[in-house]
Scaffold this motif. Structure first.
Motif, PDB file in Angstrom:
ATOM      1  N   VAL A 440       0.756  -1.273  -0.009  1.00  0.00           N
ATOM      2  CA  VAL A 440       0.108   0.234  -0.056  1.00  0.00           C
ATOM      3  C   VAL A 440       0.840   1.309   0.045  1.00  0.00           C
ATOM      4  N   ALA A 441       2.070   1.166   0.840  1.00  0.00           N
ATOM      5  CA  ALA A 441       2.844   2.347   0.530  1.00  0.00           C
ATOM      6  C   ALA A 441       3.508   2.525  -0.789  1.00  0.00           C
ATOM      7  N   LEU A 444       0.851   4.354  -2.635  1.00  0.00           N
ATOM      8  CA  LEU A 444       0.881   5.746  -2.082  1.00  0.00           C
ATOM      9  C   LEU A 444       2.162   6.452  -2.909  1.00  0.00           C
ATOM     10  N   LYS A 445       3.294   5.827  -3.082  1.00  0.00           N
ATOM     11  CA  LYS A 445       4.503   6.421  -3.688  1.00  0.00           C
ATOM     12  C   LYS A 445       4.258   6.470  -5.088  1.00  0.00           C
ATOM     13  N   THR A 447       1.421   7.221  -6.595  1.00  0.00           N
ATOM     14  CA  THR A 447       0.311   8.299  -6.519  1.00  0.00           C
ATOM     15  C   THR A 447       0.949   9.738  -6.269  1.00  0.00           C
ATOM     16  N   HIS A 448       1.841   9.500  -5.392  1.00  0.00           N
ATOM     17  CA  HIS A 448       2.677  10.609  -4.808  1.00  0.00           C
ATOM     18  C   HIS A 448       4.182  10.527  -5.008  1.00  0.00           C
ATOM     19  N   LEU A 456       5.187   9.552   3.255  1.00  0.00           N
ATOM     20  CA  LEU A 456       4.409   8.350   2.965  1.00  0.00           C
ATOM     21  C   LEU A 456       3.800   7.599   4.255  1.00  0.00           C
ATOM     22  N   LEU A 459       0.884   9.555   5.235  1.00  0.00           N
ATOM     23  CA  LEU A 459      -0.540   9.144   4.301  1.00  0.00           C
ATOM     24  C   LEU A 459      -0.969   7.702   4.557  1.00  0.00           C
ATOM     25  N   LEU A 460      -0.049   6.850   5.027  1.00  0.00           N
ATOM     26  CA  LEU A 460      -0.553   5.402   5.463  1.00  0.00           C
ATOM     27  C   LEU A 460      -1.551   5.405   6.607  1.00  0.00           C
ATOM     28  N   GLN A 463      -5.080   7.118   5.523  1.00  0.00           N
ATOM     29  CA  GLN A 463      -5.941   6.497   4.545  1.00  0.00           C
ATOM     30  C   GLN A 463      -6.354   5.252   5.375  1.00  0.00           C
ATOM     31  N   ARG A 505      -8.299   3.459  -1.054  1.00  0.00           N
ATOM     32  CA  ARG A 505      -7.998   4.787  -0.695  1.00  0.00           C
ATOM     33  C   ARG A 505      -6.746   5.201  -1.066  1.00  0.00           C
ATOM     34  N   ALA A 506      -5.761   4.640  -1.086  1.00  0.00           N
ATOM     35  CA  ALA A 506      -4.422   4.801  -1.539  1.00  0.00           C
ATOM     36  C   ALA A 506      -4.406   5.387  -3.099  1.00  0.00           C
TER      37      ALA A 506
END
Length: 508
Positions: A440-441, A444-445, A447-448, A456, A459-460, A463, A505-506
């Motif tokens: 999931v991280a 996120l990476k 996406t960002h 990160l 963000l974890l 969400q 969500r990520a």
């Protein structure tokens, strides 16, 4: 396999760790309850031992210490000058004591209690292989658009990873490094996403990038391959799917090649430095560093271990790598002030000792900036084995729970993933929860792409879905005995931290 995450983890905010973050030097001594095993090399059988020597980072100091190592009967295996960590071997029983007195040395000690020859992963129980007959049954239950065995992957649905992959499977520019027992990159579910250029064997303490050196030595070293599949098994019409099937996965092997497959400190130091130097976005650490379940700061050897590994993992963070680690399978309250450790040292003769996890550290999961992960089962409740602790756990992820049957063709509440030699099987443990979070991280990476490790981690947590502490007394194995107490509220608590990660969500 001794240590593939049957452990626990340490709180981030303890002063001793914070001082380590700031100085990368001496750690203030911390009290620890007796009795405890003597960990010095002198206490063990004669032979050549491995040592960690931590120094200032200027070239003059490192050169001077290297000469002192040779003068005291030692040899340098590798010097990580950027973090001031030297890995050395010596058969001199007085080596550590003499080196600690050398100008510029900030800590030094043996990395093991047995001579150099002979893990600490965190899976719980033996692997159960998926037979051809079972696979055929599962395949019949898979819906259109699913992977053949996906009907058995309740964990993907639990965190929305099946839906997330249709929106964004992850970026090819993001790599998750699996620091583990090795990854079978020839597996058809792993091969499409495997990055050989970011893989190595760090067992000796020095990275070996020879082609294939990162692979497991045999099928019994299956742990890393299972973890890799959970993260990034490709959606290619074969077998299973990973949580982030579009990202790359790399193998950094740290397990000794024998039956015990221990994860020694010098191997892990090498792994973190390698990850930082090879553009790895996230590392997954489903283990604790051998031979000490807890490393107590009043012991010079254990102190040197914490110092060296913390320098290495902080180096990786500074280079842009987020480190994710499993909390352990002891069902321990890591926010308590007294736990029993009867397993250390696991490469010699264990001695039962009482430790305070605020002062004696589970490495790497309790180090600053590392994401600590607890495990959940099919009902999103804490898994019966998972360690926990208010202020210690950051987030949770599916790790499986054999006491909670899944609504799947196999009815298995554990985690299905890849195994060496083109096989598949079920495992459970915080070892399995951590790669879900690492994946999931990675989403996120993706996406960002410019997010720092600290961002990160934030963000974890943002969400995640937190089920809150259970309203009834917690009885994980159903024997009528209360097994753990959850402390905290709906937003943050000791069972789930900020909550169970959410892949959907990520990517949104």
């Amino acid at each position: 396999m001794a240590h593939l995450r049957s452990r626990r983890r340490l709180a981030l905010a303890v002063p001793v760790v914070l001082s380590l973050t700031a100085s990368l030097g001496f750690l203030p001594a911390a009290a620890q309850a007796a009795p405890r095993a003597e960990s010095t090399a002198q206490a063990a059988d004669a032979g050549t031992y491995a040592y960690l020597v931590n120094t200032r980072t200027d070239r003059h100091t490192i050169s001077s210490v290297e000469k002192a190592i040779a003068a005291n009967g030692g040899s340098v295996v590798v010097a990580y000058e950027k973090i001031g960590v030297i890995v050395a071997h010596s058969a001199n029983p007085d080596f550590a004591a003499k080196i600690r007195k050398v100008r510029g040395v900030q800590s030094a000690g043996a990395s093991r209690t047995s001579p150099v020859t002979a893990a600490g992963t965190t899976d719980e129980g033996a692997v159960q292989y998926l037979s051809k007959a079972q696979a055929a049954k599962v395949a019949k239950s898979s819906a259109a658009g699913q992977e053949p065995l996906e009907a058995d992957q309740w964990d993907l649905r639990a965190i929305g990873a099946d839906k997330a992959s249709r929106i964004d499977p992850g970026s090819r520019k993001v790599t998750v490094g699996v620091i583990d027992t090795g990854v079978d990159d020839t597996h058809p579910d792993i091969a499409p996403n495997f990055s050989a250029s970011q893989s190595a064997n760090c067992v000796s303490g020095k990275a070996d990038t020879t082609y294939g050196a990162w692979r497991p030595v045999d099928a019994d070293h299956y742990h890393g391959t299972h973890v890799a599949g959970e993260i990034a098994a490709a959606r290619n019409g074969i077998g299973v799917a990973g949580v982030a099937p579009g990202v790359k996965v790399a193998s950094i092997t740290v397990a000794q090649p024998d039956a015990n497959s221990l994860f020694y400190p010098e191997s892990v130091v090498c792994a973190f430095v390698f990850a930082g130097d090879h553009d790895i976005s996230v590392t997954n650490n489903s283990y604790y560093v051998d031979p000490w379940l807890y490393n107590c700061m009043d012991d010079p050897d254990q102190r040197a271990i914490v110092d060296a590994i913390n320098r290495a993992q902080l180096y990786a963070q500074r280079k842009g790598t987020l480190n994710v680690a499993s909390a352990g399978n002891s069902n321990d309250d890591l926010d308590s002030h007294a736990l029993t450790d009867a397993s250390s040292p696991d490469d010699g003769s264990p001695v039962t000792r009482t430790v305070d996890p605020h002062e004696c550290f589970d490495v790497p999961t309790q180090l600053p900036g590392v994401v600590t992960v607890s495990a959940t089962g099919v009902t999103s409740a804490k898994s019966y084995y998972s360690s926990y602790g208010d202020g210690v756990i950051d987030v949770a992820g599916p790790g499986g729970d054999k006491y909670k049957a899944a609504d799947t063709p196999s009815k298995d509440g554990r985690i299905l993933s890849t195994l060496p030699n083109n096989q598949y099987g079920f495992l459970q443990g915080t070892s399995m929860a951590s790669p879900h979070v690492a994946a999931v991280a990675a989403l996120l990476k993706s996406t960002h792409p410019h997010a720092t490790p600290a961002q990160l981690q934030a963000l974890l947590k943002a969400q995640a879905d937190n089920p809150g502490c259970p309203t009834a007394p917690y009885d994980g194995n159903g024997d009528g005995v209360v097994d753990a107490t959850c402390v905290g509220g709906k937003r943050v608590n000791g069972f789930y931290g900020y909550g169970i990660v959410n892949a959907l969500r990520a990517v949104k």
